[in-house]
Design an enzyme around this catalytic site. Structure first.
Site, PDB file in Angstrom:
ATOM      1  N   ASP A 148       0.787  -1.026   0.021  1.00 23.37           N
ATOM      2  CA  ASP A 148       0.112   0.082   0.045  1.00 23.37           C
ATOM      3  C   ASP A 148       0.978   1.375   0.130  1.00 23.37           C
ATOM      4  O   ASP A 148       2.153   1.331   0.066  1.00 23.37           O
ATOM      5  CB  ASP A 148      -1.030  -0.146   1.282  1.00 23.37           C
ATOM      6  CG  ASP A 148      -1.927  -1.272   1.258  1.00 23.37           C
ATOM      7  OD1 ASP A 148      -2.274  -1.487   0.064  1.00 23.37           O
ATOM      8  OD2 ASP A 148      -2.228  -1.605   2.189  1.00 23.37           O
ATOM      9  N   TYR A 204       7.087 -10.280   6.688  1.00 25.92           N
ATOM     10  CA  TYR A 204       7.178  -8.848   6.782  1.00 25.92           C
ATOM     11  C   TYR A 204       7.843  -8.267   8.093  1.00 25.92           C
ATOM     12  O   TYR A 204       7.842  -9.021   9.018  1.00 25.92           O
ATOM     13  CB  TYR A 204       5.639  -8.325   6.903  1.00 25.92           C
ATOM     14  CG  TYR A 204       4.772  -8.308   5.589  1.00 25.92           C
ATOM     15  CD1 TYR A 204       4.749  -7.092   4.923  1.00 25.92           C
ATOM     16  CD2 TYR A 204       4.423  -9.547   5.141  1.00 25.92           C
ATOM     17  CE1 TYR A 204       4.151  -6.840   3.688  1.00 25.92           C
ATOM     18  CE2 TYR A 204       3.483  -9.295   3.844  1.00 25.92           C
ATOM     19  CZ  TYR A 204       3.423  -8.165   3.415  1.00 25.92           C
ATOM     20  OH  TYR A 204       2.562  -8.124   2.176  1.00 25.92           O
TER      21      TYR A 204
END
Length: 429
Positions: A148, A204
């Site tokens: 994003d 992540y």
């Protein structure tokens, strides 16, 4: 009419006539009088079943050869018969980027994106011909995962067809890219390789300033109606004091105990949007969730969280971090994690996207099959030194600088303390 002409043809002559036009004896017998025996039928269908099986084997072998093929296509302007056609190869392109200045990974004609800048750089470097420069679909670009707005990636992967015959093509590509986007290398892959569908799992990292773990601000007058409350800005002196906060050993122990509760398959309907408890797609598998030791960056203490999962839903990681922050700073029970997997709906705030970065996509199944067939595996390990250097010179400084300038974590925690009603129903239990 003579008596000879009135006689029907002999069996031998009829059989011979039919056999000349029919390859299978049982069919010939059928045309003579449909007098097939059980043995004839069995032999006939066995023969045709064997043919279909052989055809199936040949088709599967042909498909396997096509899938495994790394043959090069040729690229050039087909309208010019004498034009030089340069070979292009299907590759997995390994890259990293600092996402601060970009509106996400995915190409968008009305926004500045990672894919948009990458594609322009590849064209400029000659890795994509001018004939294919107007459309990413022409080179079959796919991404392992999307990121994003503002999210970073130390390791990301896209697959596409590139012209890589020049020995210095990597240098040319990086010279054609902005400094906050780097290509680490490329790996030849099979023609049918798809970056998203062949990605088994994703890793992540989340970088968190520890001052958000300080106890809540209790000076807010909660008797004032919510619509009349405002989040009070933090002065420079107050923010300087917050930067001096240091996480305690007890808090670290509680954090690690909380992370272990996320490992395994659980229902994350409370950690995303638009999912109900009954929705099976809300079940996600977390392989590992770990927290490193505190690190000082520009006199501010940070914690690095590393989460490895099979797949993630929108906002899932940020809401997981939100639950961790709220639980630790309020001293609430760690059993909140198990409760959040249950049917009861919880309003969990999503932590700022500023601290989130993609560490790397993982292709374990593809690598195992590649090893069996002696093809190159997909791994970022060969580039680890360059990746770590990029994180230390671009990604981490950008996160810290942005927080010091914009105080995103500070504003987020201030909003929670100003409007705690949405979370008070499940905290401190």
């Amino acid at each position: 009419m003579s008596s000879d002409s009135a006689q029907p043809p002999t069996v031998d002559s009829q059989t011979t006539a039919v056999a000349e036009n029919t390859p299978d004896e049982p069919v010939a017998k059928k045309r003579r009088g449909n007098n097939l025996t059980h043995k004839d039928r069995r032999e006939f269908f066995q023969k045709h079943r064997t043919r279909k099986q052989q055809d199936g084997v040949r088709n599967r072998e042909r498909k396997s050869r096509d899938d495994d093929s790394e043959e090069e296509d040729e690229e050039g302007d087909s309208t010019k018969p004498n034009a030089l056609r340069r070979p292009k190869k299907k590759v997995a392109l390994l890259l990293g980027f600092c996402g601060t200045e970009y509106q996400g990974m995915q190409s968008n004609p009305n926004a500045k994106t990672i894919e948009g800048e990458l594609f322009k750089g590849l064209v400029k470097a000659g890795a994509i011909s001018q004939e294919n420069a107007d459309d990413m679909k022409k080179v079959g670009l796919t991404r392992a995962t999307r990121t994003d707005k503002g999210v970073h990636a130390a390791g990301q992967l896209v697959s596409l067809k590139l012209i890589v015959e020049d020995s210095d093509i990597l240098e040319k590509i990086n010279e054609s890219l902005p400094e906050d986007i780097r290509v680490w290398g490329y790996i030849p892959v099979i023609k049918t390789f798809h970056a998203k569908t062949l990605c088994d799992s994703r890793v992540y990292e989340y970088l968190l300033p520890t001052y958000v773990l300080a106890p809540p601000n209790t000076s807010v007058d909660l008797s004032i109606p919510q619509q009349q409350r405002t989040v009070q800005p933090t002065s420079e002196e107050e923010f300087l004091a917050k930067k001096g906060y240091r996480v305690s050993a007890d808090q670290l122990e509680r954090i690690k105990g909380m992370l272990s509760r996320y490992v395994g398959t659980h229902n994350y309907h409370n950690y995303t949007v638009g999912k109900s408890y009954e929705d099976k797609s809300a079940n996600r598998y977390i392989i590992s969730f770990q927290c490193g030791e505190p690190t000082l960056i520009n006199d501010m203490e940070w914690l690095s969280f590393r989460i490895h999962g099979q797949s993630f839903m929108i906002h899932q990681i940020r809401k997981m971090m939100g639950m961790i922050i709220l639980t630790i700073r309020t001293g609430s029970s760690l059993e909140l994690v198990e409760r959040s997997f249950g049917q009861v709906k919880m309003n969990i705030p999503k932590a700022p996207g500023l601290g989130l970065l993609l560490e790397e996509p993982v292709f374990a199944t593809y690598n195992r099959k590649s090893s069996e067939k002696e093809r190159p595996s997909i791994s970022f390990e060969a580039y680890r030194e360059n990746i770590d250097a990029f994180k230390n010179t671009h990604i981490y400084p950008s996160i810290v600088h942005t927080e010091c300038q914009e105080k995103q974590f500070d504003q987020w925690i201030g909003a929670i303390d100003t409007f705690p009603e949405s979370y008070a129903e499940y905290l401190n239990v």
